[in-house]
Scaffold this active site. Structure first.
Site, PDB file in Angstrom:
ATOM      1  N   PRO A  14       0.796  -1.236   0.000  1.00 19.55           N
ATOM      2  CA  PRO A  14       0.000   0.000   0.000  1.00 19.55           C
ATOM      3  C   PRO A  14       0.832   1.291   0.000  1.00 19.55           C
ATOM      4  O   PRO A  14       0.545   2.211  -0.775  1.00 19.55           O
ATOM      5  CB  PRO A  14      -0.834  -0.108   1.286  1.00 19.55           C
ATOM      6  CG  PRO A  14      -0.888  -1.560   1.606  1.00 19.55           C
ATOM      7  CD  PRO A  14       0.411  -2.137   1.104  1.00 19.55           C
TER       8      PRO A  14
ATOM      9  N   LYS B  18       6.140   8.921 -12.031  1.00 15.03           N
ATOM     10  CA  LYS B  18       4.763   8.490 -11.770  1.00 15.03           C
ATOM     11  C   LYS B  18       3.951   9.610 -11.104  1.00 15.03           C
ATOM     12  O   LYS B  18       2.821   9.887 -11.504  1.00 15.03           O
ATOM     13  CB  LYS B  18       4.791   7.233 -10.890  1.00 15.03           C
ATOM     14  CG  LYS B  18       3.587   6.987 -10.040  1.00 15.03           C
ATOM     15  CD  LYS B  18       2.622   5.980 -10.588  1.00 15.03           C
ATOM     16  CE  LYS B  18       1.329   6.001  -9.788  1.00 15.03           C
ATOM     17  NZ  LYS B  18       0.333   5.113 -10.187  1.00 15.03           N
TER      18      LYS B  18
ATOM     19  N   LYS C 257      -3.727  10.236  -2.487  1.00 17.10           N
ATOM     20  CA  LYS C 257      -2.442   9.698  -2.010  1.00 17.10           C
ATOM     21  C   LYS C 257      -1.306  10.147  -2.942  1.00 17.10           C
ATOM     22  O   LYS C 257      -0.259  10.612  -2.495  1.00 17.10           O
ATOM     23  CB  LYS C 257      -2.515   8.165  -1.969  1.00 17.10           C
ATOM     24  CG  LYS C 257      -1.187   7.508  -1.626  1.00 17.10           C
ATOM     25  CD  LYS C 257      -1.157   6.019  -1.942  1.00 17.10           C
ATOM     26  CE  LYS C 257       0.282   5.521  -1.920  1.00 17.10           C
ATOM     27  NZ  LYS C 257       0.467   4.178  -2.411  1.00 17.10           N
TER      28      LYS C 257
END
Ligand code: NAD
Length: 309
Positions: free
Chosen positions: A78, A183, A258
């Site tokens: 995660p 990313k 996130k």
């Protein structure tokens, strides 16, 4: 425990330990099994490992056991603290792996965290790659993910055929951490584009325009962008997108948040200004309080809550 003998693999394919079998990791691991790789898997959740055992993987009781006969370790966890605990924490895996093992971490974590693990790995003679993905659960199932990789040329060359089983586009972005930086640059831009597109459509609709007519006009004009092309945030403008399906499926708002937070952390750590990214982060932070599990295009509801009904 599974029964597959990962040591009796008579092809040139390396044995792989796969750690973290959630929404992304499970289908990625399944694609490796389908391609003939011998897999030993570990996850904190017994339910997650059962699915892989049924698909032919051997199930281990710890990361160390999973890696005991592996030349390659892949993790899909995660967040940064989970990666830290698997590799560096008490009983951290890096100290247990033989020299020359290739470690590929595909979790999305801060570039700084990836560099810390890479540096520790190099002290043990282990090659570490940060290899976050783009493409979501659909891409993980289809084996069409984009991998964005940071690390050495040699490690990248070793990883490429393995990543090619799980993905279609494999980019070598640069040295350690570069995969994570690329990313979050992409996802920060995506968050900005989605928030901006929702705002523009709302302005038009509140001024009497049909959202589809306006979207068609912007799609053929200079406001054209990926969200208008394939992921319109306004319900019923496009078929087969989350906005036309109650904002279910797709890429959850909390995952966008996130990634935006990681982008903001990187910007702060490196003293780089990102005012548009900061605004998108603020918008998603407020939006996820109630809509974290909905697709990120549901940011449309910030302007018009009726789109949720
Ligand atoms: P998830 O929560 O579905 O799965 C994570 C898995 O890791 C769980 O099965 C959990 O039990 C396991 N886990 C946690 N700590 C562990 C530990 N210490 N040891 C072993 N297993 C442990 O998450 P996901 O959606 O699969 O995402 C994984 C990563 O991929 C995240 O970093 C996420 O940001 C990134 N990502 C997700 C998507 C997406 O659409 N879901 C898209 C791109 C990137």
């Amino acid at each position: 425990m599974g029964t597959k003998d990962t040591g009796s693999n008579n092809t040139a394919k390396p044995n792989i330990a796969f750690i973290g079998l959630g929404n992304m990791g499970a289908p990625m691991a399944e694609n490796l099994l389908k391609a003939g790789y011998a897999l030993s898997v570990y996850d904190l959740s017994a339910e997650a490992t059962k699915r892989l055992q049924q698909a032919g993987a051997s199930v281990a009781d710890s990361p160390k056991e999973a890696a005991s006969n592996a030349q390659v370790v892949i993790s899909m966890l995660p967040a940064g603290q989970h990666v830290h605990s698997v590799y560096l924490g008490d009983n951290g895996l890096l100290a247990e792996l033989p020299k020359g093992t290739l470690v590929i971490d595909s979790s999305t974590i801060a570039a700084a965290d990836a560099r810390v693990v890479a540096e520790a790995a190099s002290k043990f003679g282990i090659d570490f790659l940060d290899a976050p993905v783009s493409g979501g659960t659909g891409g993980a199932i289809a084996g069409s993910l984009t991998f964005i990789v940071g690390g050495s040329d040699d490690a990248f060359a070793k990883a490429e055929p393995i990543l090619g089983v799980m993905g279609k586009n494999i980019f070598h972005a640069g040295d350690h951490g570069a995969g994570q930086v690329a990313k979050i640059c992409n996802n920060m831009l995506l968050g900005i584009l989605m928030a901006g597109t929702a705002e523009a459509i709302n302005l038009g609709v509140k001024n009497g325009l049909d959202p589809k007519v306006l979207s068609d006009i912007m799609l053929q004009s200079s406001g054209r962008n990926w969200t208008l092309e394939v992921y319109n945030p306004y319900p019923q403008v496009m078929e087969n997108v989350p906005s036309s399906n109650g904002y279910k499926g797709g890429f959850m708002s909390k995952l966008m948040q996130k990634d935006l937070n990681l982008a903001m952390q990187t910007a702060k750590d490196t003293d780089v200004e990102t005012p548009m990214g900061a605004k998108a982060t603020e918008l998603y932070e407020a939006h996820t309080l109630e809509n974290g599990d909905k697709d990120f295009s549901s940011i449309m509801a910030r302007h018009d809550s009726s789109v949720l009904s």
